[in-house]
Design a protein around this motif. Structure first.
Motif, PDB file in Angstrom:
ATOM      1  N   LEU A   6      -2.598  15.938 -36.501  1.00 50.58           N
ATOM      2  CA  LEU A   6      -1.404  15.016 -36.324  1.00 50.58           C
ATOM      3  C   LEU A   6      -1.056  14.641 -37.807  1.00 50.58           C
ATOM      4  O   LEU A   6      -1.798  14.230 -38.450  1.00 50.58           O
ATOM      5  CB  LEU A   6      -1.791  13.917 -35.487  1.00 50.58           C
ATOM      6  CG  LEU A   6      -0.697  12.801 -35.228  1.00 50.58           C
ATOM      7  CD1 LEU A   6       0.318  13.131 -34.239  1.00 50.58           C
ATOM      8  CD2 LEU A   6      -1.193  11.517 -34.634  1.00 50.58           C
ATOM      9  N   ILE A  44       5.119   8.451 -37.132  1.00 48.25           N
ATOM     10  CA  ILE A  44       4.675   9.727 -36.652  1.00 48.25           C
ATOM     11  C   ILE A  44       5.904  10.409 -36.100  1.00 48.25           C
ATOM     12  O   ILE A  44       6.837   9.721 -35.322  1.00 48.25           O
ATOM     13  CB  ILE A  44       3.767   9.576 -35.651  1.00 48.25           C
ATOM     14  CG1 ILE A  44       2.520   9.042 -36.198  1.00 48.25           C
ATOM     15  CG2 ILE A  44       3.503  10.831 -34.797  1.00 48.25           C
ATOM     16  CD1 ILE A  44       1.052   8.649 -35.102  1.00 48.25           C
ATOM     17  N   PHE A  49       4.956  14.224 -31.309  1.00 51.08           N
ATOM     18  CA  PHE A  49       3.851  13.383 -30.536  1.00 51.08           C
ATOM     19  C   PHE A  49       4.154  14.086 -29.052  1.00 51.08           C
ATOM     20  O   PHE A  49       3.162  13.906 -28.492  1.00 51.08           O
ATOM     21  CB  PHE A  49       4.053  11.772 -30.772  1.00 51.08           C
ATOM     22  CG  PHE A  49       2.931  11.306 -30.204  1.00 51.08           C
ATOM     23  CD1 PHE A  49       1.751  11.164 -30.698  1.00 51.08           C
ATOM     24  CD2 PHE A  49       3.354  10.246 -29.092  1.00 51.08           C
ATOM     25  CE1 PHE A  49       0.682  10.204 -30.304  1.00 51.08           C
ATOM     26  CE2 PHE A  49       2.456   9.354 -28.385  1.00 51.08           C
ATOM     27  CZ  PHE A  49       1.206   9.383 -29.093  1.00 51.08           C
ATOM     28  N   SER A  58      -2.747  11.840 -22.415  1.00 52.76           N
ATOM     29  CA  SER A  58      -2.805  10.426 -23.333  1.00 52.76           C
ATOM     30  C   SER A  58      -4.027   9.757 -23.166  1.00 52.76           C
ATOM     31  O   SER A  58      -4.173   8.838 -23.851  1.00 52.76           O
ATOM     32  CB  SER A  58      -1.709   9.495 -22.985  1.00 52.76           C
ATOM     33  OG  SER A  58      -1.936   9.287 -21.437  1.00 52.76           O
TER      34      SER A  58
END
Length: 217
Positions: A6, A44, A49, A58
């Motif tokens: 990420l 982000i 995402f 999640s």
């Protein structure tokens, strides 16, 4: 357990105005909390995402967080909280916690049933009372799901938390031996059949001929 890549960017401005500006630019305000460090404010990419959530869900997510494209700033973090807009379902804010891969953490893990219950085959109803469970373990030992085989469960049977063994490295904290899964009796079907029988009987009574004498001509 998988560390998902990420990317994030550092940010300095905070407040509602700065957050709205980020969201307008397809970015999500985020913050990383560390046990011995001040929180770091980040942003982000929203598209990235959303792709991760669609692929992995999640719950119980761990990231190899790359801040500002600098490999020296990579952190191992876990997803702690997501704030969403109730109406638009857009992501408003993300909370991340930096973790030590050798230290136990608490996380929620989805419950997954495998097999087909004997009781369900006979018309029973599968009832999942707890669809997720908290576990305490090192990130490297974290299960993707908690799989429970229900093949041998008959009507009236149940699975309780103390029936689940995830190995010595994973603990499910609990004060009482609560129920996770039950196989209920098919009461709804039986009530429907009884109602149908009553309607049928009423229809037969209504259709029965009256026992009256025919008048002479």
């Amino acid at each position: 357990m998988e560390l998902i890549e990420l990317s994030a960017k550092s940010r300095e401005n905070k407040g509602k105005g700065a957050a709205r500006k980020l969201r307008k630019n397809n970015e999500i305000p985020a913050i990383v909390y560390g046990a011995k460090k001040d929180p770091a404010m980040l942003s982000i990419d929203n598209t990235e995402f959303i792709k991760i959530i669609r692929e992995h869900g999640s719950m119980g997510l761990f990231f190899n967080l790359n801040i500002d494209g600098d490999s020296g700033k990579k952190k191992s973090v876990m997803l702690k909280d997501i704030q969403m807009d109730t109406f638009s379902l857009n992501y408003l804010h993300i909370d991340l916690h930096e973790i030590d891969m050798d230290t136990e953490v608490t996380m929620s893990v989805l419950v997954e049933t495998i097999g087909e219950s004997i009781g369900v085959k006979e018309g029973g109803l599968l009832q999942i009372i707890r669809r997720e469970l908290d576990v305490v373990c090192k990130p490297t030992d974290a299960p993707e799901t908690i799989q429970i085989d229900i093949s041998d469960l008959d009507v009236g049977d149940a699975v309780h938390v103390e029936d689940i063994d995830l190995g010595e490295n994973i603990e499910i904290p609990h004060d009482v031996n609560f129920t996770i899964i039950t196989i209920g009796a098919p009461t709804v079907e039986e009530e429907e059949i009884e109602e149908e029988d009553e309607l049928l009987e009423e229809g037969e009574e209504a259709a029965a001929p009256l026992d009256e004498e025919t008048p002479e001509e």
